[in-house]
Motif scaffolding. Structure first.
Motif, short mmCIF file in Angstrom:
data_model
loop_
_atom_site.label_atom_id
_atom_site.label_comp_id
_atom_site.label_asym_id
_atom_site.label_seq_id
_atom_site.Cartn_x
_atom_site.Cartn_y
_atom_site.Cartn_z
N GLU A 37 -47.71 5.76 2.66
CA GLU A 37 -48.11 4.37 2.57
C GLU A 37 -47.11 3.47 3.30
O GLU A 37 -45.97 3.86 3.56
N LYS A 38 -47.54 2.27 3.61
CA LYS A 38 -46.68 1.32 4.31
C LYS A 38 -45.40 1.05 3.50
O LYS A 38 -45.42 1.03 2.28
N MET A 39 -44.32 0.84 4.23
CA MET A 39 -43.02 0.50 3.66
C MET A 39 -42.41 1.65 2.86
O MET A 39 -41.51 1.45 2.05
N ARG A 40 -42.92 2.86 3.08
CA ARG A 40 -42.34 4.04 2.42
C ARG A 40 -42.02 5.08 3.49
O ARG A 40 -42.81 5.97 3.77
N CYS A 41 -40.86 4.92 4.10
CA CYS A 41 -40.40 5.82 5.16
C CYS A 41 -41.41 5.90 6.30
O CYS A 41 -41.69 6.99 6.81
N THR A 42 -41.95 4.76 6.68
CA THR A 42 -42.86 4.73 7.82
C THR A 42 -42.09 4.32 9.08
O THR A 42 -41.16 3.51 9.02
N LEU A 43 -42.49 4.90 10.20
CA LEU A 43 -41.81 4.63 11.47
C LEU A 43 -42.59 3.60 12.28
O LEU A 43 -43.81 3.72 12.43
N ILE A 44 -41.90 2.60 12.77
CA ILE A 44 -42.50 1.53 13.57
C ILE A 44 -41.63 1.32 14.80
O ILE A 44 -40.40 1.24 14.69
N GLU A 45 -42.25 1.22 15.96
CA GLU A 45 -41.48 0.98 17.18
C GLU A 45 -41.75 -0.42 17.72
O GLU A 45 -42.90 -0.84 17.83
N LYS A 46 -40.68 -1.12 18.03
CA LYS A 46 -40.78 -2.46 18.60
C LYS A 46 -39.78 -2.59 19.75
O LYS A 46 -38.56 -2.47 19.53
N ASN A 47 -40.31 -2.77 20.95
CA ASN A 47 -39.47 -2.97 22.13
C ASN A 47 -38.43 -1.86 22.30
O ASN A 47 -37.26 -2.13 22.61
N GLY A 48 -38.86 -0.64 22.07
CA GLY A 48 -37.97 0.49 22.27
C GLY A 48 -37.04 0.78 21.11
O GLY A 48 -36.24 1.73 21.16
#
Length: 452
Positions: free
Chosen positions: A315-326
Motif C-alpha cells: 500500500e501507499k506510504m509503506r516502503c513504496t518506491l517513487i522516482e522524482k527527477n532521478g
C-alpha cells in the motif's frame, strides 16, 4: 453489503423504534454523514470531539433511509431506532452481520507490520479465493465493523486487521470478527507509553484468542523473543513461522535483490520452492510466511501461493518506491516504531548500494519513558547504515542528532517546508531518500511540497 431489514437491526442492537415503524431494507451502513448514500442506515456515533447526532439531518438529506441514535431525534421523514449506546450498537450489528457468512476469517494483529501482513495474506489467498480485506488500517472499533459490513455473498474469505491502544480492545474486536485463523506478527514497543511493559503488550495481543473459533489456528512469529515462548496451551492449534529458525514454515537462503525485491527458499510437503517477493524489505519474508501458513490451512497449492506472492503490491506510504527527477524516494511514512525504523534503514542501505543514502526522519510517538533512548538508537542506526545526511524534524530530533553524532551528517528543522527547501538543494540525481515517521508527523507532505 447484503441488504438487511430494520427489524434485524433492532434484533441485533436491542434497539426500539422511535415513532415511525417501517421494516424497510437497508443497503449499507454509514457513520459519516459526508459519505452517506441513498439507502444507508446512518449511525450517530459520539466521540470526544464530535457528536453524530448533530449531522442526522444532513445524513437524511443525502438519502439515509433510517437512523440509529441514542438521543431523541426530531427527524420524521425516516424510521429512527433508539439504543442506549450507538458505539456498542455498531459493534453488535457488525457481529450479527458477520454471522451471516460461514467463511474463514483471518485476523492480523501485532506491534509492527499488521497492514503489510494483511495485504500479503490477501494477495496470496486471492490466487484461489475471492477475498475481502479491510481497507488501509481500518483496524479499530469503527473501521472493523465498517469492513465487515462490506462482506457479500460472493466472498470466500475475509482478512482483517486488529489494532489497539490498551487492554480490552482486541478482545472486543475479535468477538465481532470470530476469526478462524489469528496471526500475531510480533511484540514491539509501540504503545509502551500506555501499557508499560512488552509483557502487557503481549497480553493485549493475545486477546485475539477470545473470539477464535473452537478449532481455529493461532499463527505466531518464531523469531520474536516473546511469541516463541507463548504457553503452548493458549490455543488448541498453534503454527509457527520463522526465518532461519525451526518452525512449521521456515524461510532460508534469503536474498536481497534491491529494487527487484526479496527472494527466499521454503520447503513445502517435502519439496523445495524458490519464492520471489516483488517488494523491498526483508520484513516481507515474514509477511509471506504468515500468508503461506494461512493459505496451506485453506487448501491452496504451492503453485497458487507462489502466484499470489508475485501479485503482491504494498500500500501507499509503506516502503513504496517513487522516482522524482532521478532521485529515488523510499516512502515509508505511514507510521513508525523502533523496529520498523531499523527495517527501513536496512532497506535504504541495500537500495543505495553504490549511491548516496539520505533520510528525512520524524518522531516516533507513544514510546513513553524510552522515547529519548529509542530516538538516539535511530540516529545510531543512521550512522551504522551509512546515511550520508539526515534531515530531522520533531520533538525528539535532538536525540536522533546525538545518535548520529557527526554534525555534518544531520540538520534539525522546524517545519516540513524548511525540510523540503533544504533537501531540494541538497539531494542530487542518483540519491536514495528514506522518508519515515509516525502518522502524526504527516511526512507525506514532504513529497507533496517537493512537487509544488
Amino acid at each position: 453489503m447484503e441488504s438487511i431489514y430494520l427489524d434485524e437491526i433492532i434484533q441485533a442492537t436491542g434497539g426500539k423504534y422511535a415513532g415511525t415503524t417501517k421494516n424497510i431494507l437497508i443497503h449499507d451502513v454509514s457513520t459519516d454523514s459526508r459519505k452517506v448514500k441513498p439507502g444507508d442506515l446512518f449511525i450517530a456515533l459520539e466521540g470526544e470531539f464530535f457528536d453524530g447526532h448533530d449531522f442526522i439531518k444532513d445524513a437524511v438529506h443525502k438519502g439515509a433511509q433510517a437512523v440509529l441514535a441514542s438521543k431523541p431525534v426530531t427527524v420524521k421523514q425516516v424510521p429512527v431506532i433508539l439504543v442506549a449506546d450507538t458505539s456498542k450498537a455498531l459493534l453488535d450489528l457488525a457481529a450479527f452481520y458477520r454471522q451471516k457468512f460461514p467463511i474463514p476469517v483471518i485476523a492480523v494483529t501485532g506491534s509492527v507490520g499488521k497492514t503489510s501482513t494483511k495485504d500479503m495474506i490477501a494477495s496470496i489467498l486471492s490466487a484461489k479465493l475471492n477475498v475481502h480485506k479491510s481497507k488501509g488500517n481500518y483496524n479499530n472499533n469503527i473501521g472493523l465493523p465498517l469492513t465487515i459490513f462490506q462482506l457479500e455473498a460472493k466472498h470466500d474469505a475475509m482478512v482483517v486487521e486488529m489494532g489497539m491502544r490498551g487492554l480490552g480492545e482486541i478482545s472486543e474486536l475479535t468477538r465481532i470478527a470470530k476469526p478462524s485463523l489469528a496471526v500475531i506478527t510480533n511484540i514491539g514497543v509501540s504503545h509502551l507509553e500506555r501499557l508499560g511493559t512488552q509483557e502487557n503488550i503481549l497480553k493485549a495481543k493475545l486477546e485475539i484468542l477470545a473470539g477464535l473459533e473452537d478449532n481455529g489456528v493461532l499463527i505466531l512469529n518464531a523469531n520474536d523473543p516473546l511469541l516463541c515462548k507463548v504457553d503452548p496451551n493458549v490455543a488448541k492449534n498453534i503454527v509457527y513461522v520463522g526465518v532461519n529458525t525451526p518452525a512449521h514454515y521456515t524461510a532460508y537462503d534469503v536474498r536481497n535483490r534491491g529494487e527487484e525485491g526479496i527472494s527466499f527458499k521454503l520447503n513445502l510437503g517435502g519439496q523445495e520452492y524458490d519464492i520471489q517477493i516483488p517488494a523491498v524489505g526483508e520484513h516481507n519474508v515474514s509477511n509471506a510466511l504468515f500468508g503461506i501458513a494461512c493459505a496451506r490451512r485453506l487448501g491452496l497449492s504451492p503453485e497458487q501461493i507462489i502466484s499470489g506472492i508475485k501479485n503482491y503490491t504494498p500500500e501507499k506510504m509503506r516502503c513504496t518506491l517513487i522516482e522524482k527527477n532521478g532521485i529515488t524516494f523510499l516512502n515509508d511514512c505511514y507510521n513508525a516504531s523502533p523496529d520498523s525504523f531499523k527495517a527501513a534503514l536496512e532497506i535504504l542501505h541495500h537500495l543505495a548500494s553504490g549511491k548516496r543514502a539520505l533520510a528525512i526522519i520524524g518522531n516516533i510517538f507513544e514510546l513513553g519513558e524510552i522515547a529519548s533512548a529509542a530516538h538516539f538508537e535511530v540516529g545510531r542506526l543512521c550512522s551504522k547504515f551509512q546515511v550520508a545526511f539526515t534531515a530531522i524534524i520533531g520533538a525528539n530530533a535532538p536525540d536522533v542528532a546525538r545518535g548520529i553524532g557527526d554534525p555534518s551528517k544531520y540538520k534539525i528543522f522546524d517545519s516540513h517546508e524548511e525540510v523540503v527547501r533544504y533537501m531540494k538543494e541538497f539531494a542530487k540525481e542518483g540519491d536514495v531518500v528514506l522518508i519515515k515517521g509516525s502518522r502524526g508527523m504527516k511526512l507525506e507532505k514532504i513529497l507533496d511540497l517537493w512537487e509544488a
